[in-house]
Write an enzyme that holds these catalytic residues in place. Structure first.
Site, PDB file in Angstrom:
ATOM      1  N   ARG A  80       0.786  -1.244   0.205  1.00 47.71           N
ATOM      2  CA  ARG A  80       0.086  -0.100   0.030  1.00 47.71           C
ATOM      3  C   ARG A  80       0.686   1.378  -0.068  1.00 47.71           C
ATOM      4  O   ARG A  80       1.703   1.332   0.985  1.00 47.71           O
ATOM      5  CB  ARG A  80      -0.823   0.099   1.238  1.00 47.71           C
ATOM      6  CG  ARG A  80      -1.648   1.243   1.407  1.00 47.71           C
ATOM      7  CD  ARG A  80      -2.430   1.279   2.670  1.00 47.71           C
ATOM      8  NE  ARG A  80      -2.838   2.736   2.964  1.00 47.71           N
ATOM      9  CZ  ARG A  80      -2.417   3.580   3.842  1.00 47.71           C
ATOM     10  NH1 ARG A  80      -1.428   3.204   4.725  1.00 47.71           N
ATOM     11  NH2 ARG A  80      -3.046   4.970   4.011  1.00 47.71           N
ATOM     12  N   ASN A 116      -6.373   1.714  10.160  1.00 43.83           N
ATOM     13  CA  ASN A 116      -5.256   2.087  11.087  1.00 43.83           C
ATOM     14  C   ASN A 116      -5.023   2.119  12.207  1.00 43.83           C
ATOM     15  O   ASN A 116      -5.885   2.800  12.956  1.00 43.83           O
ATOM     16  CB  ASN A 116      -4.615   3.505  10.436  1.00 43.83           C
ATOM     17  CG  ASN A 116      -4.252   3.696   8.987  1.00 43.83           C
ATOM     18  OD1 ASN A 116      -4.361   2.590   8.211  1.00 43.83           O
ATOM     19  ND2 ASN A 116      -3.763   4.774   8.452  1.00 43.83           N
ATOM     20  N   HIS A 145      -2.378  11.211   1.080  1.00 44.32           N
ATOM     21  CA  HIS A 145      -2.081  10.846   2.465  1.00 44.32           C
ATOM     22  C   HIS A 145      -1.397  12.192   2.744  1.00 44.32           C
ATOM     23  O   HIS A 145      -0.247  12.197   3.080  1.00 44.32           O
ATOM     24  CB  HIS A 145      -0.947   9.713   2.293  1.00 44.32           C
ATOM     25  CG  HIS A 145      -0.882   9.118   3.789  1.00 44.32           C
ATOM     26  ND1 HIS A 145      -0.781   7.765   3.868  1.00 44.32           N
ATOM     27  CD2 HIS A 145      -0.352   9.618   4.545  1.00 44.32           C
ATOM     28  CE1 HIS A 145      -0.263   7.589   5.043  1.00 44.32           C
ATOM     29  NE2 HIS A 145      -0.072   8.700   5.859  1.00 44.32           N
ATOM     30  N   GLU A 197      -2.547  -0.133   8.585  1.00 39.56           N
ATOM     31  CA  GLU A 197      -1.207   0.387   9.181  1.00 39.56           C
ATOM     32  C   GLU A 197      -1.209  -0.037  10.675  1.00 39.56           C
ATOM     33  O   GLU A 197      -2.153  -0.226  11.213  1.00 39.56           O
ATOM     34  CB  GLU A 197      -1.191   1.788   9.411  1.00 39.56           C
ATOM     35  CG  GLU A 197      -1.028   2.666   8.048  1.00 39.56           C
ATOM     36  CD  GLU A 197      -0.641   4.343   8.265  1.00 39.56           C
ATOM     37  OE1 GLU A 197      -0.349   4.615   9.437  1.00 39.56           O
ATOM     38  OE2 GLU A 197      -0.853   4.939   7.356  1.00 39.56           O
ATOM     39  N   GLU A 211      -6.780   8.451   6.900  1.00 38.59           N
ATOM     40  CA  GLU A 211      -7.004   9.214   8.195  1.00 38.59           C
ATOM     41  C   GLU A 211      -7.613  10.655   8.230  1.00 38.59           C
ATOM     42  O   GLU A 211      -7.003  11.359   8.632  1.00 38.59           O
ATOM     43  CB  GLU A 211      -5.711   9.131   8.803  1.00 38.59           C
ATOM     44  CG  GLU A 211      -5.148   7.788   9.383  1.00 38.59           C
ATOM     45  CD  GLU A 211      -4.105   7.614   9.994  1.00 38.59           C
ATOM     46  OE1 GLU A 211      -3.672   6.644  10.405  1.00 38.59           O
ATOM     47  OE2 GLU A 211      -3.345   8.787  10.375  1.00 38.59           O
ATOM     48  N   TYR A 217      -3.074   1.915  16.037  1.00 35.86           N
ATOM     49  CA  TYR A 217      -1.979   1.828  16.929  1.00 35.86           C
ATOM     50  C   TYR A 217      -2.161   1.777  18.590  1.00 35.86           C
ATOM     51  O   TYR A 217      -1.362   1.004  19.057  1.00 35.86           O
ATOM     52  CB  TYR A 217      -1.131   3.269  16.855  1.00 35.86           C
ATOM     53  CG  TYR A 217      -0.696   3.495  15.435  1.00 35.86           C
ATOM     54  CD1 TYR A 217       0.545   2.920  14.896  1.00 35.86           C
ATOM     55  CD2 TYR A 217      -1.341   4.057  14.442  1.00 35.86           C
ATOM     56  CE1 TYR A 217       1.105   3.137  13.629  1.00 35.86           C
ATOM     57  CE2 TYR A 217      -0.953   4.077  12.996  1.00 35.86           C
ATOM     58  CZ  TYR A 217       0.298   3.699  12.656  1.00 35.86           C
ATOM     59  OH  TYR A 217       0.903   3.817  11.300  1.00 35.86           O
TER      60      TYR A 217
END
Length: 488
Positions: free
Chosen positions: A116, A328, A160, A389, A205, A330
């Site tokens: 990606r 994504n 992005h 991600e 995002e 985290y």
């Protein structure tokens, strides 16, 4: 489910392979998930799971003036004194623009099935609108062909965060005309690459870009305030929907989606005001994207804030079917009531004692990934998902004997892959995992001082050195390809 055999074909067989892409279905997932019960040795990831790596254009490409590219908002922002922690910028970054063949070769050797990447709008349309820069698209032509020759699926993300500065000068994401500007740019990319690239993500995002770039002001373009955040958020949502509809009208063989950063949000205490603040923050971070896309409305708490911007037909334009959702992930956040915070009087609060953290101070919770995927299953119709991600920043040692030892990152990845397997076992429509990031890169406002890559980059020599986390992933991907699906 999107299966590897459906779309990872050699360049010579690309057309035949991509004809089977509509196999992205929850029924296909359910069939695989039924075969994925966890054995005593660990959780299992079912056959057909896609293994990939992610990057973004401004963070790795460099060559910011090559072949007609003009500045983006991140060129402007990173060259403004005081904006970047270590004073660096993305002028060279990882020099991927010139070293892409080496990076693709590395992915092939390690066993990655998909890549990606993002396309730089200021390469394709240097002025943001109007003339298309053929030389800019030539780079992505070369990259895509190299990926296909290595039997690696190209997944393109159209935006992005690197908006052409020329469009920022016309209002950027505050100007509702940007929805059509984005659609024109997307059309140009697909006209050139759509015969070979089938999965396309619209935005990366949008809530993060709105919050940090247009609210807090510590990301490009450096704007601040609630009204600024709201305008940027709505117009990104609108551009996302218009972009999907535009591309769907062009080709029937594309797989179209978008990418959201999602995280569990917890109150920092059980005080009513902190509980209410956490709910508001959850809306601004998570459901401000999810509700318009899947439900056709903004979160109730903020409908009045968005109402002045919403014109007739906007919510219908935003609520369009997607073939996949990129997630994504985290870690979670703990939120407190903060009367001074621009973001709905909600700010970051105390993290519970003993919570592990990365070098950036981000809390770690693999269980939170399961919770995010379960929420999509239960509240949003269980859309087909890729983890686009997932990764962690740590203080890595210098390379030694041809490798960088990063056991903390390896443990982080392992725990989150185990979470992926558990979520699939619970019926979540998870189809693949893309590690962030393939390379150490220009890490936005942190500059080059913070590293997320599974490959070490010496920014002086541009030498690439694998980290032990990459070697772990390679071992796991190759074992999975032979049918050994347990997460070791």
């Amino acid at each position: 489910m999107l299966r590897r055999r459906d779309f990872l074909a050699s360049a010579a067989a690309t057309a035949a392979a991509t004809a089977t892409l509509p196999a992205l279905t929850r029924a296909g997932l359910a069939q695989s998930a039924g075969q994925s019960a966890a054995p005593a040795g660990g959780a299992r990831i079912p056959p057909g799971f896609v293994w990939g790596a992610s990057t973004s254009a401004y963070q790795i490409e460099g060559a910011v003036t090559a072949d007609g590219r003009k500045p983006s908002i991140w060129d402007t922002f990173s060259h403004t004194p005081g904006r970047i922690a270590d004073g660096t910028n993305g002028d060279v970054a990882c020099n991927h623009y010139n070293l892409y063949a080496e990076d693709v070769e590395l992915m092939g050797k390690m066993g990655f099935q998909a890549y990606r990447f993002s396309i730089a709008w200021p390469r394709v349309m240097p002025d943001g609108t109007g003339a298309v820069n053929a030389k800019g698209l030539d780079f992505y032509d070369r990259l895509v062909d190299r990926l296909l020759a290595a039997n690696i699926l190209p997944m393109a993300c159209l935006y992005h965060w690197d908006l052409p500065q020329a469009l920022q000068d016309r209002g950027g994401w505050h100007n509702r005309d940007i929805a059509n500007w984005f659609a024109d740019y997307a059309r140009a990319c697909v006209e050139r690459l759509g015969d070979r690239v089938k999965p396309w993500a619209m935005l990366n995002e949008p809530s993060v870009h709105a919050i940090f770039g247009h609210g807090f002001g510590n990301h490009a373009p450096g704007l601040t305030g609630w009204d600024s955040y709201v305008r940027a958020q709505h117009h990104q949502n609108l551009a996302q929907g218009v972009g999907i509809s535009t591309l769907r009208s062009m080709r029937s063989d594309l797989k179209l989606g978008t990418v959201f950063s999602l995280q569990p949000i917890f109150p920092s205490s059980q005080q009513p005001q902190d509980i209410a603040a956490a709910a508001r923050f959850d809306a601004c971070w998570n459901t401000i994207n999810l509700d318009p896309l899947f439900l056709g409305r903004y979160p109730a708490a903020f409908e009045s804030s968005f109402a002045p911007l919403v014109q007739a037909g906007d919510m219908q334009a935003i609520r369009v079917p997607v073939d996949f959702l990129g997630v994504n992930y985290y870690g979670p956040s703990w939120i407190k009531h903060d009367p001074a915070a621009f973001l709905a009087q909600a700010g970051y609060g105390a993290v519970p004692d003993g919570t592990p953290r990365t070098l950036l101070g981000w809390p770690i919770s693999a269980d939170g990934l399961v919770a995010v995927l379960a929420r999509l299953r239960d509240q949003y119709g269980n859309p087909p998902v890729f983890i686009t991600e997932n990764g962690a920043c740590y203080e890595d040692p210098a390379p030694a004997n041809g490798v960088v030892q990063d056991p903390e990152r390896t443990a982080y990845i392992r725990a989150h892959l185990d979470a992926c397997a558990r979520a699939i076992g619970q019926g979540c429509a998870l189809n693949g995992y893309f590690v962030w990031s393939l390379l150490d890169n220009f890490e936005w406002a942190e500059g080059k001082r913070r590293r997320f890559g599974v490959t070490h980059v010496d920014f002086d020599t541009q030498a690439r050195t694998p980290k032990s986390s990459l070697l772990y992933l390679s071992q796991l991907m190759r074992a999975h390809a032979t049918g050994a699906g347990a997460v070791p």
